[in-house]
Design an enzyme around this catalytic site. Structure first.
Site, PDB file in Angstrom:
ATOM      1  N   LYS A  51       3.800 -15.210   3.450  1.00  0.00           N
ATOM      2  CA  LYS A  51       4.114 -15.616   2.260  1.00  0.00           C
ATOM      3  C   LYS A  51       5.295 -16.525   2.648  1.00  0.00           C
ATOM      4  CE  LYS A  51       2.472 -17.777  -1.220  1.00  0.00           C
ATOM      5  NZ  LYS A  51       1.715 -19.224  -0.991  1.00  0.00           N
ATOM      6  N   TYR A  60       0.922  -1.077   0.174  1.00  0.00           N
ATOM      7  CA  TYR A  60      -0.006   0.395   0.252  1.00  0.00           C
ATOM      8  C   TYR A  60       0.855   0.963  -0.179  1.00  0.00           C
ATOM      9  CZ  TYR A  60      -4.904  -2.306   0.886  1.00  0.00           C
ATOM     10  OH  TYR A  60      -5.123  -2.260   0.702  1.00  0.00           O
ATOM     11  N   ASP A  82      -6.235  -6.955   4.803  1.00  0.00           N
ATOM     12  CA  ASP A  82      -7.031  -6.671   3.739  1.00  0.00           C
ATOM     13  C   ASP A  82      -8.119  -7.487   3.198  1.00  0.00           C
ATOM     14  OD1 ASP A  82      -8.977  -4.151   2.540  1.00  0.00           O
ATOM     15  OD2 ASP A  82      -7.614  -4.653   0.324  1.00  0.00           O
ATOM     16  N   ASP A 104      -2.241 -18.838   2.252  1.00  0.00           N
ATOM     17  CA  ASP A 104      -2.851 -19.019   0.785  1.00  0.00           C
ATOM     18  C   ASP A 104      -4.083 -20.675   1.791  1.00  0.00           C
ATOM     19  OD1 ASP A 104      -0.553 -20.779   1.667  1.00  0.00           O
ATOM     20  OD2 ASP A 104      -0.569 -21.548  -0.577  1.00  0.00           O
ATOM     21  N   ASP A 109     -12.106  -9.251   4.694  1.00  0.00           N
ATOM     22  CA  ASP A 109     -13.350  -9.610   4.333  1.00  0.00           C
ATOM     23  C   ASP A 109     -13.665 -10.483   4.112  1.00  0.00           C
ATOM     24  OD1 ASP A 109     -13.540  -6.562   2.558  1.00  0.00           O
ATOM     25  OD2 ASP A 109     -13.949  -7.705   1.364  1.00  0.00           O
TER      26      ASP A 109
HETATM   27  C1  IPM Z   1     -10.355  -1.441   3.568  1.00  0.00           C
HETATM   28  C2  IPM Z   1     -11.347  -1.344   2.723  1.00  0.00           C
HETATM   29  C3  IPM Z   1      -9.712   0.067   2.101  1.00  0.00           C
HETATM   30  C4  IPM Z   1      -7.563  -0.961   2.010  1.00  0.00           C
HETATM   31  C5  IPM Z   1      -9.690   1.226   0.760  1.00  0.00           C
HETATM   32  C6  IPM Z   1     -10.683   1.506   0.695  1.00  0.00           C
HETATM   33  C7  IPM Z   1      -8.531   1.608   0.550  1.00  0.00           C
HETATM   34  O1  IPM Z   1     -10.379  -2.487   1.051  1.00  0.00           O
HETATM   35  O2  IPM Z   1     -10.267  -0.524   4.331  1.00  0.00           O
HETATM   36  O3  IPM Z   1     -11.062  -3.066   4.575  1.00  0.00           O
HETATM   37  O4  IPM Z   1      -8.240  -1.169   0.690  1.00  0.00           O
HETATM   38  O5  IPM Z   1      -7.390  -0.309   3.500  1.00  0.00           O
HETATM   39 MG    MG Z   2     -11.140  -3.706   2.333  1.00  0.00          MG
END
Ligand code: IPM
Ligand code: MG
Length: 367
Positions: free
Chosen positions: A191, A141, A247, A223, A251
């Site tokens: 990794k 990032y 990240d 993985d 999710d």
């Molecule tokens: C998160 C989001 C952010 C990230 C984006 C919006 C930059 O996906 O907070 O998980 O990748 O950190």
């Molecule tokens: Mg995210």
């Protein structure tokens, strides 16, 4: 106590969920005798539209001068063609960096009433309570150099992953400290079979573990961790990982526990903490009043806990969320087979009532 906050509603469903989160915060402050001082500022696409900068100077100044920041979400399809530094996301990344928020805590909890919302079988998700500790200021990032160079047909894109020992150690300590107060387990995800960054990561994390003899450390490649997280989500306590892996895994953890709309986050480590739901701006449902405000509301609970040490007030919100879900309150993301749903603001309103009731009960007990 005076709670001095900057509110950044942002884009997409950000404003809708943030509105409810602030109302809940107000109810908690009233119920427990705290005073709120709020400033609303632009960030992300909203700020780009208003002033051509996803993190305008007055927004950053307000954030730095307050005790904590509550953010909705940033991003939207209208900004896809903008150069990288002028995308809504660039504003959020700059804010994280300016605040020194290197530790991103993302709890993923399976609420008993929501076992059926998970795509996994209830007996697999039941009791899941994972705390993802994501390093937030390093890795791909932020690594330099980064660019797209060359002429059409021959362009070359570059991103750089770097991690120094100090940034690995400080995030590892956050994970170990949290685990010591939880179920005493840290899984470090990397990794290391391919990446130098990960080899250093594993070495440094292993070194830190010596200071936490009560905490059991294990390692997994990202993985297999992704696979294992859906096979045995319950087994994980604290999951420690670098920025990009965190990240992705957060999710995934959101989906495992039923909906990304439930996930809250705290980004701490600097002077001012930043709190935001994990779900993002969800432009497809923005403005419809159907977004789940619980991720934002649970982020308020984290804000009270981590920026103000108001544990009782944080728990009050978390218990109210749990109770409401048990009573069957569902935004559309949590319904199955055409079951009836309530709106963003109805969910917020019911939560406010629950919070008020429990603040009153606490008073009666202490008085
Ligand atoms: C998160 C989001 C952010 C990230 C984006 C919006 C930059 O996906 O907070 O998980 O990748 O950190
Ligand atoms: Mg995210």
């Amino acid at each position: 106590m005076l709670l001095h906050l900057t509110i950044l509603a942002g884009d997409g469903i950000g404003p809708e969920v943030t509105e409810q989160a602030v109302l809940v915060l107000q109810a908690v402050a009233d119920g427990f005798g705290h005073q709120l001082q709020l400033q609303h500022k632009n960030v992300g696409g909203a700020a780009l539209t208003a002033s051509n900068d996803p993190l305008p100077p007055d927004t950053l100044a307000a954030c730095c001068a307050s005790s904590a920041v509550l953010l909705g979400a940033v991003g939207g399809p209208g900004f896809d063609h903008y150069p990288q530094h002028l995308r809504p996301e660039a504003g959020l990344l700059r804010l994280r960096r300016e605040l020194g928020a290197y530790a991103n805590l993302r709890p993923a909890i399976c609420f008993p009433a929501l076992e059926d919302c998970s795509p996994l079988r209830p007996e697999l998700v039941r009791g899941t309570d994972v705390m993802i500790v994501r390093e937030l200021l390093g890795g791909l990032y932020f690594g330099q150099p980064r660019s797209i160079a060359g002429s059409s047909g021959h362009r070359l894109a570059t991103n750089t992953m770097t991690y120094d020992e100090a940034s690995i150690e400080r995030i590892a300590r956050v994970a170990f400290d949290l685990a010591a107060k939880r179920r005493q387990k840290v899984l470090s995800v990397d990794k290391a079979n391919v990446l130098e960054c990960s080899r250093l990561w594993r070495e440094v994390v292993t070194g830190c573990a010596k200071d936490y003899p009560g905490v059991q450390l294990s390692h997994m490649y990202v993985d297999s961790a992704a696979m294992s997280l859906v096979q045995h989500p319950r087994e994980y306590d604290v999951v420690l990982t670098e920025n990009m892996f965190g990240d992705i895994l957060s999710d995934q953890a959101g989906a495992v526990v039923g909906s990304l709309g439930l996930l809250a986050s705290a980004s701490i480590g600097g002077k001012v903490g930043l709190y935001e739901p994990v779900h993002g701006s969800a432009p497809d449902i923005a403005g419809k009043g159907i977004a789940n405000p619980l991720g934002a509301i649970l982020s308020v609970a984290m804000l009270l806990r981590y920026s103000f040490q108001l544990e009782r007030q944080a728990v009050c919100i978390e218990k109210a969320v749990c109770a409401l879900l048990s009573q069957g309150a569902r935004t559309p993301d949590l319904t199955r087979n055409g079951a009836s749903a309530i709106s963003t603001s109805q969910m917020g309103q019911r939560l406010i009532e629950a919070v008020k009731r429990s603040a009153d009960a606490a008073h009666r007990k202490s008085g």
